[in-house]
Design a protein around this motif. Structure first.
Motif, PDB file in Angstrom:
ATOM      1  N   ARG A   7       0.837  -1.195   0.000  1.00 26.63           N
ATOM      2  CA  ARG A   7       0.000   0.000   0.000  1.00 26.63           C
ATOM      3  C   ARG A   7       0.875   1.249   0.000  1.00 26.63           C
ATOM      4  N   GLY A   8       2.159   1.079  -0.235  1.00 21.68           N
ATOM      5  CA  GLY A   8       3.024   2.222  -0.458  1.00 21.68           C
ATOM      6  C   GLY A   8       3.683   2.800   0.765  1.00 21.68           C
ATOM      7  N   HIS A 100       2.550  -0.040   5.543  1.00 19.20           N
ATOM      8  CA  HIS A 100       1.377  -0.906   5.630  1.00 19.20           C
ATOM      9  C   HIS A 100       1.499  -1.971   4.555  1.00 19.20           C
ATOM     10  N   GLY A 101       1.692  -3.212   4.964  1.00 18.26           N
ATOM     11  CA  GLY A 101       1.804  -4.290   3.989  1.00 18.26           C
ATOM     12  C   GLY A 101       2.520  -5.492   4.566  1.00 18.26           C
ATOM     13  N   CYS A 102       2.639  -6.511   3.731  1.00 23.07           N
ATOM     14  CA  CYS A 102       3.234  -7.767   4.179  1.00 23.07           C
ATOM     15  C   CYS A 102       4.756  -7.650   4.321  1.00 23.07           C
ATOM     16  N   TYR A 103       5.308  -8.524   5.125  1.00 23.14           N
ATOM     17  CA  TYR A 103       6.742  -8.490   5.397  1.00 23.14           C
ATOM     18  C   TYR A 103       7.577  -8.731   4.144  1.00 23.14           C
ATOM     19  N   PRO A 142      -2.040 -10.218   5.836  1.00 23.00           N
ATOM     20  CA  PRO A 142      -0.736  -9.549   5.882  1.00 23.00           C
ATOM     21  C   PRO A 142      -0.730  -8.143   5.292  1.00 23.00           C
ATOM     22  N   ALA A 143      -1.685  -7.819   4.445  1.00 25.44           N
ATOM     23  CA  ALA A 143      -1.754  -6.476   3.880  1.00 25.44           C
ATOM     24  C   ALA A 143      -2.036  -5.429   4.959  1.00 25.44           C
ATOM     25  N   ASN A 144      -2.514  -5.870   6.128  1.00 29.10           N
ATOM     26  CA  ASN A 144      -2.832  -4.944   7.223  1.00 29.10           C
ATOM     27  C   ASN A 144      -1.718  -4.802   8.253  1.00 29.10           C
ATOM     28  N   PHE A 145      -0.598  -5.495   8.066  1.00 31.69           N
ATOM     29  CA  PHE A 145       0.524  -5.363   8.995  1.00 31.69           C
ATOM     30  C   PHE A 145       1.056  -3.932   8.950  1.00 31.69           C
ATOM     31  N   ILE A 146       1.546  -3.436  10.082  1.00 25.68           N
ATOM     32  CA  ILE A 146       2.159  -2.110  10.147  1.00 25.68           C
ATOM     33  C   ILE A 146       3.559  -2.264  10.719  1.00 25.68           C
TER      34      ILE A 146
END
Length: 154
Positions: A7-8, A100-103, A142-146
């Motif tokens: 998400r950049g 914000h996104g996967c590892y 995982p797209a919601n990881f911070i």
């Protein structure tokens, strides 16, 4: 393997990384799953030996920009802790983002942040820090990881 879209970068900021006492162990893994397992093991070891300092960010990894496969897991422990693998980190200036996104996409975020620093003529120390703010315990997607990605400045 899960797929997620980055998400950049979001907003880039300069800030002081706080001084803190951490329990550190070095590792060398390229895969995300191996890194996560190693971080969990170091976390359990640190908590068993010293307890935790919940007033600071609980855990992060640091590595050199030139050797990202070699990293150090750092777990926040009480300030008075002393012993093998305990390090007292000074306050440090850094350029950072809340990613914000996967590892698996963290290397892309690091490269974009490094390019931003170069375009701004900022001098980097060569150290990168990933502070895990929200991950698998809070989110199944995982797209919601911070993750706070910080480049330490000279």
């Amino acid at each position: 393997r899960d797929f997620c879209l980055s998400r950049g970068l979001g907003d880039v900021y300069k800030r002081q990384l706080p001084a803190q006492t951490v329990y550190c162990r070095k590792g060398a893994f390229n895969g995300v799953e191996e890194r996560k397992e190693f971080l969990r093991d170091v976390f359990m070891e640190a908590i068993h030996l010293y307890g935790s300092d919940s007033s600071k960010r609980m855990f992060f990894i640091e590595y050199n920009l030139e050797h990202p496969e070699e990293f150090t897991c750092c777990i926040s422990v009480p300030p008075a802790s002393k012993g093998e693998h305990v390090v007292h980190l000074p306050e440090q200036k850094a350029l950072g983002i809340f990613y914000h996104g996967c590892y698996e996409s963290l290397p892309d975020a690091r490269r974009e942040l490094s390019a931003y620093a170069a375009a701004q003529n900022l001098s980097l120390s060569g150290t990168v820090r990933h502070t895990y703010l929200e991950g698998p315990p809070q989110h199944k997607d995982p797209a919601n990881f911070i993750t706070q990605v910080a480049l330490v400045l000279q």
